[in-house]
Design a protein around this motif. Structure first.
Motif, PDB file in Angstrom:
ATOM      1  N   SER A 145       0.741  -1.213   0.028  1.00 50.59           N
ATOM      2  CA  SER A 145      -0.192  -0.065   0.037  1.00 50.59           C
ATOM      3  C   SER A 145       0.916   1.287  -0.045  1.00 50.59           C
ATOM      4  N   GLU A 146       2.157   1.127  -0.295  1.00 53.02           N
ATOM      5  CA  GLU A 146       3.144   2.429  -0.359  1.00 53.02           C
ATOM      6  C   GLU A 146       2.621   3.179  -1.431  1.00 53.02           C
ATOM      7  N   GLU A 147       2.915   4.609  -1.606  1.00 52.63           N
ATOM      8  CA  GLU A 147       2.555   5.765  -2.129  1.00 52.63           C
ATOM      9  C   GLU A 147       3.021   5.535  -3.457  1.00 52.63           C
ATOM     10  N   LYS A 148       4.329   5.160  -3.513  1.00 49.71           N
ATOM     11  CA  LYS A 148       5.103   5.266  -4.819  1.00 49.71           C
ATOM     12  C   LYS A 148       5.593   3.763  -5.314  1.00 49.71           C
ATOM     13  N   SER A 149       5.731   3.843  -6.655  1.00 52.55           N
ATOM     14  CA  SER A 149       6.124   2.434  -7.179  1.00 52.55           C
ATOM     15  C   SER A 149       7.272   1.707  -6.706  1.00 52.55           C
ATOM     16  N   PRO A 150       8.416   2.687  -6.498  1.00 54.82           N
ATOM     17  CA  PRO A 150       9.561   1.925  -6.177  1.00 54.82           C
ATOM     18  C   PRO A 150       9.541   1.183  -4.578  1.00 54.82           C
ATOM     19  N   GLN A 151       8.761   2.051  -3.926  1.00 53.75           N
ATOM     20  CA  GLN A 151       8.613   1.574  -2.415  1.00 53.75           C
ATOM     21  C   GLN A 151       7.697   0.286  -2.523  1.00 53.75           C
ATOM     22  N   PHE A 158      -9.577  -3.988 -15.656  1.00 48.42           N
ATOM     23  CA  PHE A 158     -11.008  -3.445 -15.460  1.00 48.42           C
ATOM     24  C   PHE A 158     -10.995  -2.704 -13.961  1.00 48.42           C
ATOM     25  N   GLY A 159     -11.334  -1.470 -13.979  1.00 52.52           N
ATOM     26  CA  GLY A 159     -11.158  -0.747 -12.620  1.00 52.52           C
ATOM     27  C   GLY A 159      -9.908  -0.354 -12.109  1.00 52.52           C
ATOM     28  N   TRP A 160      -8.766  -0.329 -13.273  1.00 51.21           N
ATOM     29  CA  TRP A 160      -7.532  -0.017 -12.554  1.00 51.21           C
ATOM     30  C   TRP A 160      -6.980   1.258 -13.555  1.00 51.21           C
ATOM     31  N   SER A 161      -6.922   2.371 -12.756  1.00 48.89           N
ATOM     32  CA  SER A 161      -6.590   3.621 -13.629  1.00 48.89           C
ATOM     33  C   SER A 161      -5.217   3.750 -14.045  1.00 48.89           C
ATOM     34  N   LEU A 162      -4.249   2.714 -13.895  1.00 47.64           N
ATOM     35  CA  LEU A 162      -2.865   2.868 -14.397  1.00 47.64           C
ATOM     36  C   LEU A 162      -2.217   3.945 -13.953  1.00 47.64           C
ATOM     37  N   GLU A 163      -2.232   4.215 -12.696  1.00 51.62           N
ATOM     38  CA  GLU A 163      -1.354   5.502 -12.080  1.00 51.62           C
ATOM     39  C   GLU A 163       0.086   5.339 -12.176  1.00 51.62           C
ATOM     40  N   GLU A 164       0.863   6.339 -11.820  1.00 51.72           N
ATOM     41  CA  GLU A 164       2.156   6.058 -11.868  1.00 51.72           C
ATOM     42  C   GLU A 164       2.824   5.338 -10.755  1.00 51.72           C
TER      43      GLU A 164
END
Length: 262
Positions: A161-167, A195-201
Motif C-alpha cells: 500500500s505504499e504511495e510510490k512504485s519503487p517503495q 477493469f477498474g484500474w486507472s494505471l497510475e504512476e
C-alpha cells in the motif's frame, strides 16, 4: 513491527516501537471493520462477478478486500459437479513456484487461477516474509478471524500500500509469494483486460513487468461518470502513453482498446 520484534529479542525494556506498532495495528483493524462490506451486503453480486472472472485463464486481483475471494468460494461450492473452478494456489503445502504446477483442468472442469500481486486481507506474513492464509473458523466469520490473527499472532497483513512504485517494489521483494507472482506470472499475460484500474504512476512496476512478456493486446475500462468527451479522450491518451513509454527497448507496442466500464 520489525523494530518491535528486534527489541523484544534483545530484551529492550523501553519498547516505544512496540507501543507504536500496537496502536497502528489496532487502528488498521478498526478501519477495516468500519469500511469493509458484510458478506450479506454483497452476496447478490457473487454470481455476476464469478461469471465474468471465469472467462479468463488468469485473474490478477489488485483489490485488498474479500469480495472477489467470497465470489470465488461461492462459485466453487455452487453446483460443484458442473461448475468451472477457481484456484488461488494458497494451500498448506505452499504456493506453486512455477506456472506449470497449476492444473488447467480439474475433474474435467476448466480452472481459472486467481493471483494477488499486491496481497490482500486473507494473506499475512511472518518475520521472514513467509505467507499465511487466514481462513474462516467454524464459529467465526472470515473478517473477524482476520482481525484476530493480526491481533494475537506474530503476523502482519500482507498487502502493498505504499504511495510510490519503487517503495511498492521493495515491499514485494520481501515476500516469497508476492515476488513469485510478480516475476513469474505477470510476464505471462498475452491478451489482457484491465477493469477498474486507472494505471497510475504508483503502479508503474506492474505495468513494466507485464510488458516484459508477450502482451499482444490490452483492453482498458474507462469510467465515464459524467466526464466530457475531451476529458475521456485525454484519460485514454494518458493511459496509452504510459503503456507505450513502459515498453522495453525494441519491443512492439500492443494493440490498445478502451471500453465503457458501465
Amino acid at each position: 513491527w520489525g523494530a518491535h520484534v528486534t527489541n523484544r529479542l534483545l530484551g529492550v525494556k523501553n519498547d516505544k516501537a512496540g507501543g507504536s506498532y500496537i496502536a497502528l495495528r489496532t487502528a488498521l483493524i478498526e478501519a477495516v471493520k468500519e469500511v469493509h462490506p458484510e458478506h450479506a451486503d454483497v452476496a447478490e453480486s457473487f454470481d455476476q462477478i464469478a461469471s465474468f472472472m471465469k472467462q479468463f485463464q488468469t485473474v490478477h486481483c489488485l483489490n485488498y478486500d474479500l469480495t472477489v475471494y467470497w465470489a470465488m468460494m461461492h462459485w466453487n461450492h455452487k453446483d460443484v459437479a458442473n461448475k468451472d473452478r477457481f484456484m488461488d494456489g494458497l494451500l498448506n503445502q505452499g504456493f506453486p513456484k512455477a506456472p506449470n504446477d497449476w492444473p488447467s483442468r480439474k475433474g474435467g472442469r476448466r480452472v481459472t487461477r486467481v493471483l494477488y500481486p499486491h496481497g490482500r486481507l486473507i494473506l499475512a506474513s511472518d518475520l521472514f516474509g513467509n505467507y499465511r492464509k487466514i481462513s474462516a473458523g467454524r464459529d467465526k466469520l472470515l473478517l473477524v478471524n482476520i482481525g484476530d490473527a493480526w491481533e494475537q499472532k506474530e503476523l502482519i497483513p500482507m498487502f502493498v500500500s505504499e504511495e510510490k512504485s519503487p517503495q511498492k517494489r521493495k515491499n514485494i521483494e520481501r515476500s516469497h509469494y508476492l515476488r513469485t507472482v510478480f516475476n513469474d506470472y505477470l510476464p505471462l499475460c498475452k491478451n489482457v483486460v484491465i477493469f477498474g484500474w486507472s494505471l497510475e504512476e504508483k503502479d508503474q512496476h506492474l505495468i513494466t513487468k507485464m510488458l516484459m512478456g508477450r502482451v499482444a493486446r490490452i483492453a482498458i475500462s474507462v469510467y465515464p461518470n459524467g466526464k466530457s468527451a475531451s476529458a475521456i479522450e485525454a484519460e485514454c491518451e494518458a493511459m496509452a502513453g504510459m503503456i507505450v513509454n513502459s515498453l522495453p527497448a525494441n519491443k512492439e507496442a500492443p494493440i490498445i482498446d478502451f471500453f465503457d466500464s458501465t
